[in-house]
Design an enzyme around this catalytic site. Sequence first.
Site, PDB file in Angstrom:
ATOM      1  CB  THR A  53      81.347  57.314 -14.898  1.00 29.31           C
ATOM      2  OG1 THR A  53      80.462  58.202 -14.801  1.00 29.31           O
ATOM      3  CG2 THR A  53      80.468  57.025 -16.367  1.00 29.31           C
ATOM      4  CB  VAL A 112      68.086  63.373  -8.712  1.00 24.31           C
ATOM      5  CG1 VAL A 112      66.160  63.575  -7.874  1.00 24.31           C
ATOM      6  CG2 VAL A 112      68.342  64.639  -9.081  1.00 24.31           C
ATOM      7  N   GLY A 113      69.173  61.239  -6.378  1.00 22.14           N
ATOM      8  CA  GLY A 113      69.040  61.185  -5.038  1.00 22.14           C
ATOM      9  C   GLY A 113      68.349  59.092  -5.477  1.00 22.14           C
ATOM     10  CE  LYS A 114      71.207  58.277 -10.898  1.00 23.62           C
ATOM     11  NZ  LYS A 114      71.330  58.803 -11.010  1.00 23.62           N
ATOM     12  CB  THR A 115      73.023  56.058  -4.397  1.00 27.82           C
ATOM     13  OG1 THR A 115      73.316  56.000  -5.576  1.00 27.82           O
ATOM     14  CG2 THR A 115      73.653  54.829  -3.692  1.00 27.82           C
ATOM     15  N   GLY A 130      73.213  58.735 -13.750  1.00 26.75           N
ATOM     16  CA  GLY A 130      72.368  60.262 -14.457  1.00 26.75           C
ATOM     17  C   GLY A 130      70.945  60.003 -14.897  1.00 26.75           C
ATOM     18  CE  LYS A 174      75.772  53.954 -11.140  1.00 30.04           C
ATOM     19  NZ  LYS A 174      74.798  54.961 -10.517  1.00 30.04           N
ATOM     20  CD  GLU A 176      72.512  53.935  -8.571  1.00 28.74           C
ATOM     21  OE1 GLU A 176      72.304  53.903  -7.042  1.00 28.74           O
ATOM     22  OE2 GLU A 176      72.802  55.566  -9.024  1.00 28.74           O
ATOM     23  N   GLY A 177      70.493  52.916 -12.542  1.00 29.74           N
ATOM     24  CA  GLY A 177      71.396  53.391 -13.800  1.00 29.74           C
ATOM     25  C   GLY A 177      72.062  55.139 -13.261  1.00 29.74           C
TER      26      GLY A 177
END
Length: 216
Positions: free
Chosen positions: A43, A15-18, A119, A39, A116-117
């Site tokens: 995965t 979706v755009g976390k990074t 997913g 992070k 950053e999680g």
Amino acid sequence: MKYKPIFVTATNTDVGKTYTTCKLIQEYGKMGLKVGVFKPIETGVRDIPLDGGLLLKEAKKTNPNLKNFTCNDIVPIQFSLPAAPYIAKKKSSIDVNLLHKTFEKIASLSDVVLIEGAGGLMVPVDEKLYMYDFIKEFDSVVLLVTHGKLGCINDTLLSINLLRALRVPFAWCVNLKEEDVSFNEVSLPFYEDEFGGAVLVQKHMRVLSENLLKLL
Ligand code: ADP
Ligand code: MG
């Protein structure tokens, strides 16, 4: 660390976390803050963790203390299978102590740490943990990134309901992609009625970064 950490999550993977976290690093850099990045688990890693690489490159521009860091210093747990950690870890176990040790080192060298999680919030990590457990594990406030496609309202509200149930401070924003041309027509009107509008990554990073600092 001057501030609490910010845990960046999203309504789903990709979706755009990074992307959004990199923009947030730039805003805090402009404010003169030394940004750290973490992070906990990545995965789908082949040779090097790609998210970790992008985050670290951006953070280094603000934080000279990270000069000698490599991706592996900010992504302590890596798995090759592109799947939820619960599955990608196979028979190994998630070493929460290792996560804390890694985080503490980054935090000691930074004014604020962006985590950053992987997913979204309900991604299973192991038999006992879901991704949302990391919010409290690292005493964070949350930035929820949502998408701008049809269906985003439902996805956004589900994640917001969980964050409210967890009683964690949070802000949320919409990361629009080029193809999301119908967002203003088919989704924004609800956000206007329900929330008085929507914070857009493409327009409002400054105000978003300031609002998050007020939560810390
Ligand atoms: P996540 O971290 O949530 O999995 P990413 O930030 O990696 O998601 O974004 C997924 C992909 O979409 C990446 O290739 C990224 O470069 C691209 N992307 C994200 N946001 C935008 C945007 N606003 N415009 C164009 N491309 C984007
Ligand atoms: Mg990412």
